[in-house]
Scaffold this motif. Structure first.
Motif, PDB file in Angstrom:
ATOM      1  N   GLU A 186       0.835  -1.203   0.000  1.00 30.43           N
ATOM      2  CA  GLU A 186       0.000   0.000   0.000  1.00 30.43           C
ATOM      3  C   GLU A 186       0.874   1.258   0.000  1.00 30.43           C
ATOM      4  O   GLU A 186       0.575   2.230  -0.699  1.00 30.43           O
ATOM      5  CB  GLU A 186      -0.955  -0.015   1.201  1.00 30.43           C
ATOM      6  CG  GLU A 186      -2.027  -1.077   1.117  1.00 30.43           C
ATOM      7  CD  GLU A 186      -1.551  -2.501   1.420  1.00 30.43           C
ATOM      8  OE1 GLU A 186      -2.234  -3.446   1.003  1.00 30.43           O
ATOM      9  OE2 GLU A 186      -0.491  -2.669   2.069  1.00 30.43           O
ATOM     10  N   GLU A 187       1.961   1.236   0.782  1.00 28.96           N
ATOM     11  CA  GLU A 187       2.892   2.368   0.780  1.00 28.96           C
ATOM     12  C   GLU A 187       3.541   2.518  -0.596  1.00 28.96           C
ATOM     13  O   GLU A 187       3.749   3.639  -1.070  1.00 28.96           O
ATOM     14  CB  GLU A 187       3.972   2.176   1.841  1.00 28.96           C
ATOM     15  CG  GLU A 187       3.486   2.333   3.266  1.00 28.96           C
ATOM     16  CD  GLU A 187       4.610   2.108   4.263  1.00 28.96           C
ATOM     17  OE1 GLU A 187       5.656   2.794   4.167  1.00 28.96           O
ATOM     18  OE2 GLU A 187       4.441   1.236   5.133  1.00 28.96           O
ATOM     19  N   LEU A 188       3.843   1.402  -1.234  1.00 25.16           N
ATOM     20  CA  LEU A 188       4.418   1.451  -2.575  1.00 25.16           C
ATOM     21  C   LEU A 188       3.421   2.050  -3.558  1.00 25.16           C
ATOM     22  O   LEU A 188       3.792   2.865  -4.412  1.00 25.16           O
ATOM     23  CB  LEU A 188       4.853   0.054  -3.027  1.00 25.16           C
ATOM     24  CG  LEU A 188       5.488  -0.029  -4.419  1.00 25.16           C
ATOM     25  CD1 LEU A 188       6.720   0.864  -4.520  1.00 25.16           C
ATOM     26  CD2 LEU A 188       5.838  -1.483  -4.751  1.00 25.16           C
ATOM     27  N   ALA A 189       2.146   1.698  -3.438  1.00 27.04           N
ATOM     28  CA  ALA A 189       1.117   2.246  -4.322  1.00 27.04           C
ATOM     29  C   ALA A 189       1.020   3.759  -4.166  1.00 27.04           C
ATOM     30  O   ALA A 189       0.892   4.493  -5.155  1.00 27.04           O
ATOM     31  CB  ALA A 189      -0.225   1.589  -4.037  1.00 27.04           C
ATOM     32  N   VAL A 190       1.101   4.239  -2.924  1.00 23.28           N
ATOM     33  CA  VAL A 190       1.066   5.692  -2.679  1.00 23.28           C
ATOM     34  C   VAL A 190       2.271   6.354  -3.336  1.00 23.28           C
ATOM     35  O   VAL A 190       2.148   7.394  -3.992  1.00 23.28           O
ATOM     36  CB  VAL A 190       1.015   5.986  -1.159  1.00 23.28           C
ATOM     37  CG1 VAL A 190       1.254   7.461  -0.882  1.00 23.28           C
ATOM     38  CG2 VAL A 190      -0.312   5.530  -0.570  1.00 23.28           C
ATOM     39  N   ARG A 191       3.420   5.736  -3.173  1.00 20.06           N
ATOM     40  CA  ARG A 191       4.633   6.302  -3.781  1.00 20.06           C
ATOM     41  C   ARG A 191       4.519   6.330  -5.299  1.00 20.06           C
ATOM     42  O   ARG A 191       4.883   7.318  -5.939  1.00 20.06           O
ATOM     43  CB  ARG A 191       5.862   5.498  -3.362  1.00 20.06           C
ATOM     44  CG  ARG A 191       7.157   6.224  -3.763  1.00 20.06           C
ATOM     45  CD  ARG A 191       8.374   5.490  -3.331  1.00 20.06           C
ATOM     46  NE  ARG A 191       8.781   4.660  -4.462  1.00 20.06           N
ATOM     47  CZ  ARG A 191       9.608   3.642  -4.364  1.00 20.06           C
ATOM     48  NH1 ARG A 191      10.101   3.277  -3.202  1.00 20.06           N
ATOM     49  NH2 ARG A 191       9.954   2.958  -5.430  1.00 20.06           N
ATOM     50  N   LEU A 192       3.970   5.271  -5.880  1.00 18.83           N
ATOM     51  CA  LEU A 192       3.804   5.233  -7.331  1.00 18.83           C
ATOM     52  C   LEU A 192       2.849   6.323  -7.802  1.00 18.83           C
ATOM     53  O   LEU A 192       3.063   6.946  -8.844  1.00 18.83           O
ATOM     54  CB  LEU A 192       3.303   3.857  -7.774  1.00 18.83           C
ATOM     55  CG  LEU A 192       4.280   2.700  -7.600  1.00 18.83           C
ATOM     56  CD1 LEU A 192       3.621   1.377  -7.964  1.00 18.83           C
ATOM     57  CD2 LEU A 192       5.529   2.922  -8.436  1.00 18.83           C
ATOM     58  N   GLY A 193       1.801   6.545  -7.015  1.00 17.62           N
ATOM     59  CA  GLY A 193       0.865   7.619  -7.359  1.00 17.62           C
ATOM     60  C   GLY A 193       1.537   8.975  -7.312  1.00 17.62           C
ATOM     61  O   GLY A 193       1.327   9.818  -8.194  1.00 17.62           O
ATOM     62  N   SER A 194       2.354   9.199  -6.302  1.00 11.76           N
ATOM     63  CA  SER A 194       3.090  10.466  -6.191  1.00 11.76           C
ATOM     64  C   SER A 194       4.051  10.634  -7.353  1.00 11.76           C
ATOM     65  O   SER A 194       4.176  11.717  -7.918  1.00 11.76           O
ATOM     66  CB  SER A 194       3.870  10.516  -4.875  1.00 11.76           C
ATOM     67  OG  SER A 194       2.993  10.510  -3.788  1.00 11.76           O
ATOM     68  N   GLU A 195       4.742   9.562  -7.725  1.00 14.95           N
ATOM     69  CA  GLU A 195       5.679   9.616  -8.853  1.00 14.95           C
ATOM     70  C   GLU A 195       4.947   9.951 -10.145  1.00 14.95           C
ATOM     71  O   GLU A 195       5.442  10.710 -10.973  1.00 14.95           O
ATOM     72  CB  GLU A 195       6.419   8.288  -9.006  1.00 14.95           C
ATOM     73  CG  GLU A 195       7.458   8.036  -7.937  1.00 14.95           C
ATOM     74  CD  GLU A 195       8.089   6.656  -8.053  1.00 14.95           C
ATOM     75  OE1 GLU A 195       7.716   5.872  -8.947  1.00 14.95           O
ATOM     76  OE2 GLU A 195       8.964   6.362  -7.216  1.00 14.95           O
ATOM     77  N   ALA A 196       3.752   9.385 -10.315  1.00 16.03           N
ATOM     78  CA  ALA A 196       2.988   9.664 -11.532  1.00 16.03           C
ATOM     79  C   ALA A 196       2.589  11.133 -11.590  1.00 16.03           C
ATOM     80  O   ALA A 196       2.623  11.754 -12.655  1.00 16.03           O
ATOM     81  CB  ALA A 196       1.756   8.777 -11.587  1.00 16.03           C
ATOM     82  N   LEU A 197       2.224  11.710 -10.440  1.00 16.05           N
ATOM     83  CA  LEU A 197       1.851  13.130 -10.393  1.00 16.05           C
ATOM     84  C   LEU A 197       3.054  14.039 -10.617  1.00 16.05           C
ATOM     85  O   LEU A 197       2.939  15.106 -11.204  1.00 16.05           O
ATOM     86  CB  LEU A 197       1.191  13.460  -9.054  1.00 16.05           C
ATOM     87  CG  LEU A 197      -0.185  12.840  -8.828  1.00 16.05           C
ATOM     88  CD1 LEU A 197      -0.654  13.116  -7.404  1.00 16.05           C
ATOM     89  CD2 LEU A 197      -1.191  13.385  -9.838  1.00 16.05           C
ATOM     90  N   ASP A 198       4.213  13.597 -10.126  1.00 13.77           N
ATOM     91  CA  ASP A 198       5.432  14.402 -10.258  1.00 13.77           C
ATOM     92  C   ASP A 198       6.052  14.294 -11.642  1.00 13.77           C
ATOM     93  O   ASP A 198       6.990  15.023 -11.951  1.00 13.77           O
ATOM     94  CB  ASP A 198       6.485  13.954  -9.236  1.00 13.77           C
ATOM     95  CG  ASP A 198       6.080  14.264  -7.812  1.00 13.77           C
ATOM     96  OD1 ASP A 198       5.168  15.084  -7.616  1.00 13.77           O
ATOM     97  OD2 ASP A 198       6.684  13.664  -6.896  1.00 13.77           O
ATOM     98  N   ASN A 199       5.547  13.394 -12.467  1.00  7.15           N
ATOM     99  CA  ASN A 199       6.141  13.135 -13.787  1.00  7.15           C
ATOM    100  C   ASN A 199       7.635  12.876 -13.667  1.00  7.15           C
ATOM    101  O   ASN A 199       8.438  13.387 -14.433  1.00  7.15           O
ATOM    102  CB  ASN A 199       5.882  14.299 -14.750  1.00  7.15           C
ATOM    103  CG  ASN A 199       4.435  14.364 -15.155  1.00  7.15           C
ATOM    104  OD1 ASN A 199       3.789  13.332 -15.296  1.00  7.15           O
ATOM    105  ND2 ASN A 199       3.933  15.568 -15.346  1.00  7.15           N
ATOM    106  N   SER A 200       8.008  12.086 -12.658  1.00 13.94           N
ATOM    107  CA  SER A 200       9.425  11.794 -12.439  1.00 13.94           C
ATOM    108  C   SER A 200       9.973  10.955 -13.590  1.00 13.94           C
ATOM    109  O   SER A 200       9.250  10.521 -14.478  1.00 13.94           O
ATOM    110  CB  SER A 200       9.620  11.087 -11.104  1.00 13.94           C
ATOM    111  OG  SER A 200       8.858   9.914 -11.066  1.00 13.94           O
ATOM    112  N   ASP A 201      11.245  10.698 -13.550  1.00 11.00           N
ATOM    113  CA  ASP A 201      11.961   9.979 -14.598  1.00 11.00           C
ATOM    114  C   ASP A 201      11.265   8.665 -14.938  1.00 11.00           C
ATOM    115  O   ASP A 201      11.155   7.779 -14.089  1.00 11.00           O
ATOM    116  CB  ASP A 201      13.389   9.720 -14.111  1.00 11.00           C
ATOM    117  CG  ASP A 201      14.226   8.954 -15.113  1.00 11.00           C
ATOM    118  OD1 ASP A 201      13.795   8.824 -16.276  1.00 11.00           O
ATOM    119  OD2 ASP A 201      15.320   8.492 -14.728  1.00 11.00           O
TER     120      ASP A 201
END
Length: 196
Positions: free
Chosen positions: A131-146
């Motif tokens: 679940e923590e990984l899913a939150v991090r993935l969501g944040s990464e998607a919003l940040d348009n990270s590498d």
């Protein structure tokens, strides 16, 4: 040329199967079968419809299943009792299925392997849960990270599945060991101590 045959009275195969099921089972068996596949809370009336019986009969059998721990009950919005399969009965059924397919020793080995897989997920992704990984993935998607640094979202599902399977395997090992202990206790009964 042969004449086309007239349709059978049971053109609807579902109706034929339902009729056969009703003829070959008791209302209690049908209620249990319906609730066995019911994961959301439902009324006795809904179970009765699916079980081809009356609401009164369904309620009677559901109450018995609740007393046995197979079903849990909750109150609905308008005060109606709602029924659903208990988590304990799901866990026990799945654990017993695992025990029918594998020995306690094989399951113990598999438990250790899954624990190691979960440890590797935590180490690799730097989080404690899927679940923590899913939150991090969501944040990464919003940040348009590498995009090259992004984690495949299927990892979350794989981690959740491993965690779920680990829980079932642990339950199976516990049931298997308890069963062996009880069976061993019965066959190796300790003689009564003489209290003279």
């Amino acid at each position: 040329m042969a004449e086309p045959r007239s349709p059978d009275p049971y053109d609807d195969i579902n109706e034929a199967v339902r009729t056969e099921w009703e003829a070959e089972t008791t209302p209690a068996e049908r209620v249990k079968d319906v609730i066995r596949h019911t994961y959301d809370p439902v009324t006795a009336g809904a179970v009765a419809d699916d079980a081809q019986t009356t609401t009164k009969t369904a309620r009677k059998h559901l109450e018995t299943l609740a007393e046995d721990g197979f079903v849990t009950t909750t109150q609905g919005k308008h005060g109606a009792t709602l029924y659903q399969r208990s988590n304990e009965s799901l866990i026990t059924e799945h654990a017993n299925r695992l025990l029918s397919e594998r020995s306690v020793e094989e399951l113990t080995t598999r438990v250790a392997e899954m624990q190691e897989e979960i440890h590797e997920y935590r180490e690799t992704y730097g989080v404690d849960s899927p679940e923590e990984l899913a939150v991090r993935l969501g944040s990464e998607a919003l940040d348009n990270s590498d995009p090259d640094a992004r984690v495949d979202r299927s990892v979350v599902t794989e981690w959740q599945t491993t965690r779920r399977n680990l829980a079932f395997a642990n339950a199976a090992v516990s049931i298997g060991k308890a069963t062996d202990y009880i069976a061993g206790g019965r066959s190796n009964s300790t003689p009564a101590v003489n209290s003279q």
